[in-house]
Scaffold this motif. Sequence first.
Motif, PDB file in Angstrom:
ATOM      1  N   ALA A   1     -12.849   3.985  -6.675  1.00  0.00           N
ATOM      2  CA  ALA A   1     -13.882   4.982  -6.426  1.00  0.00           C
ATOM      3  C   ALA A   1     -14.967   4.421  -5.513  1.00  0.00           C
ATOM      4  O   ALA A   1     -15.457   5.105  -4.605  1.00  0.00           O
ATOM      5  CB  ALA A   1     -14.483   5.463  -7.746  1.00  0.00           C
ATOM      6  N   HIS A   2     -15.354   3.165  -5.739  1.00  0.00           N
ATOM      7  CA  HIS A   2     -16.351   2.536  -4.864  1.00  0.00           C
ATOM      8  C   HIS A   2     -15.796   2.357  -3.451  1.00  0.00           C
ATOM      9  O   HIS A   2     -16.537   2.484  -2.459  1.00  0.00           O
ATOM     10  CB  HIS A   2     -16.781   1.195  -5.440  1.00  0.00           C
TER      11      HIS A   2
ATOM     12  N   ASP B   1      -6.136   8.524 -10.860  1.00  0.00           N
ATOM     13  CA  ASP B   1      -6.954   9.617 -10.347  1.00  0.00           C
ATOM     14  C   ASP B   1      -7.951   9.140  -9.302  1.00  0.00           C
ATOM     15  O   ASP B   1      -8.486   9.950  -8.540  1.00  0.00           O
ATOM     16  CB  ASP B   1      -7.692  10.310 -11.495  1.00  0.00           C
ATOM     17  N   PHE B   2      -8.225   7.834  -9.222  1.00  0.00           N
ATOM     18  CA  PHE B   2      -9.066   7.281  -8.161  1.00  0.00           C
ATOM     19  C   PHE B   2      -8.223   6.670  -7.044  1.00  0.00           C
ATOM     20  O   PHE B   2      -8.628   6.678  -5.878  1.00  0.00           O
ATOM     21  CB  PHE B   2     -10.011   6.209  -8.713  1.00  0.00           C
ATOM     22  N   TRP B   3      -7.060   6.129  -7.410  1.00  0.00           N
ATOM     23  CA  TRP B   3      -6.216   5.505  -6.386  1.00  0.00           C
ATOM     24  C   TRP B   3      -5.619   6.550  -5.449  1.00  0.00           C
ATOM     25  O   TRP B   3      -5.568   6.354  -4.228  1.00  0.00           O
ATOM     26  CB  TRP B   3      -5.095   4.694  -7.055  1.00  0.00           C
TER      27      TRP B   3
ATOM     28  N   PHE C   1     -15.786  11.002 -10.458  1.00  0.00           N
ATOM     29  CA  PHE C   1     -16.373   9.676 -10.638  1.00  0.00           C
ATOM     30  C   PHE C   1     -17.890   9.802 -10.523  1.00  0.00           C
ATOM     31  O   PHE C   1     -18.394  10.575  -9.724  1.00  0.00           O
ATOM     32  CB  PHE C   1     -15.861   8.709  -9.561  1.00  0.00           C
ATOM     33  N   ASN C   2     -18.600   9.008 -11.332  1.00  0.00           N
ATOM     34  CA  ASN C   2     -20.060   8.996 -11.303  1.00  0.00           C
ATOM     35  C   ASN C   2     -20.621  10.354 -11.712  1.00  0.00           C
ATOM     36  O   ASN C   2     -21.329  11.021 -10.960  1.00  0.00           O
ATOM     37  CB  ASN C   2     -20.561   8.609  -9.901  1.00  0.00           C
ATOM     38  N   ILE C   3     -20.300  10.747 -12.933  1.00  0.00           N
ATOM     39  CA  ILE C   3     -20.706  12.049 -13.441  1.00  0.00           C
ATOM     40  C   ILE C   3     -22.226  12.188 -13.503  1.00  0.00           C
ATOM     41  O   ILE C   3     -22.758  13.306 -13.451  1.00  0.00           O
ATOM     42  CB  ILE C   3     -20.084  12.292 -14.836  1.00  0.00           C
TER      43      ILE C   3
END
Length: 655
Positions: free
Chosen positions: A34-35, A437-439, A452-454
């Motif tokens: 995500a980053h 889900d991030f990859w 990500f980062n809610i």
Amino acid sequence: MASSPGLLVAVMVAVWLTTGLWGREPPSGDDTMAHLIRAQFTLDELVPHAQLDGWQSRFGVGYQQFLFYGPGFTWAVLLLHWLSLGLLSVAGAFKVAAIASFVALPLSVAYLAISFGLGRRAAGLAAILVLCVSSPFGGIGMEGTFGIGLIPNQLGAVFACLALGAMLRLVADPGPRRVVVAGVALAAVFVTHAISAVILAVLLAIILLSFLATEGWPAQLVRDLGGAVALACGLAAFWLVPAFAHNNLRGALTGWDNPSLAERLADLLAGRLLFHGLLVWLLLAGWLFAVHRFQQHQPWALALVVTPFAYLWVADLFLRWNPNNVVSMQLANRGLGYVGVLVVLPFAALLAHATTQLGERRRWRVAGQAAAIMGAALLVVGIGGASRGEVVGQQTPTPMLRALAGQLAAHVPEGARFVTQRDFPNERRITGVSHPDFWLPWASGRDTLNLFNIESSTTGWPGHVADHLTEQPPEVAADELARLGVTHVAVINDQAAQPLLASSRFTTLWRSPPMALLAVAPHQGQPAPGSLLSTPVAAEARLVRAEAQHLVIEARTGQPTSASIAVAWSPKWYARVNGHTAALGRSANGLLMLSLPAGTSTIELVFSPDVWDVLGTTLTALALAVLAGLVWRRHRGAQGGPVAEVAGKLDTSRS
């Protein structure tokens, strides 16, 4: 420098601990991808428009990229990418930045140790020993950095140690240069990991009170510390001002459970948290040595004795006051790594002191120093090496997951979204990564409904839709997904997604068990999901311009109607319908909403900075100008001094 051998060994051991990251794939960690997406998005969408911040469309229904999570680490990644003249890809620069953040921490801790007056030998040992600290809550150590993927927190810890050290030096030896160093370091903390700035404030308050109790209050302390904080706020104003002004846009707070103070101390002393069990007893010996040094009136000794326990007590008080407050939720957990740093310092001082008691001959002292450095290094290797293989590694996606990413890139339209089925804990075994889900959005270059980062969005509920996709009837799921602009579903485990595979609302485009790609069909009479538009009446629509901060949608309805757009509401969105300014509302579930006339309409949506962004950027520009003026004045003074002295001597000789 006497500490050079210790620093060199610390860097070598830190690099050795990260060897599992070396390779072509991105670093391990739950949040790492995500980053990485944030960094790539900044390069692709913000840099071309010369923007410091903007709308992030990659996750959920979007949010402002840096509103509550500063750009510090992302900027570090892009700087490395540019310095390499593009030879390092963004992913490559990201990995270098991750390793550099880990390796730089020992150096910043050595600076902090010297600021406490421990001496260069103790500073070198502290640089090595801090590698034994590993907080599962991020900020410091392998577990949080490469296990959870809180890499920006690690970089924030580097700046936080520098800022704290600079402020301690400012107290002991005031001066303009100290003010500048402290201000710049604190500004870096603000924009990299703001929670560390709150932790830093609590630590500094405790340390200053202990210093006041033993050394008195320097006359210039308030002025110089105030100047450093003012400079930091000015330099970081471009981020601070919008973040405070739009605090109402902050989403739900997330964090770990916070145990009682007694439970936390029991975990620390038993070696279940932060330190290995054997190391705890050595650190207690160091703490007793600090008590002894305090009795000998050693400056700053009281701070090292009191601060770790006082910080945990203050954090516990915050929890008792308001357990749901953002500061209360973060102090006890995020600050734990900093407590570990402070506990390491007295033990390093004890080791350094022991090596000076070996005799008068220099060779014995050198041998003692070498033995202390080797012992500290072996301690780190023994403790850190055991867990290195478990938490320090690379993303290892399976060939099937790579194929699914390729299918997403081919089928998901620009501007539309896909959603990844979650199947925890089986998904890691199936996909080879902890967060498919991030990859997948990184590998495919497409937007995802998974969030990500809610904390950055008041419209965080779509993330829950993604996480519980297979727990509702297929018809309900299809309607919900279509309304949120989701055109495709990435199935990770087809056995758990059988209802979706059997539904007429989901068409199988590709399948290679256990994975599959499904297309989402809209409800009859509703626009295609890729248009991002939904209405309560029959309508047609298509997305004709799909930029993160500039959308154009063509719609046609048989009667005037309201319409919702699958983008999270923000006061910085502006709309035009058929060339005329249109009022944008906020739907009950936090999406953009507007009115459409009957017939064909062209909807244009633009995300723009507001007055708070302009004010913050202006203040930062002024602070940079002031800083540049101070540097120029100091540089000119340094050059002018010798010249003026020579000129004075010439005038004297002539007279």
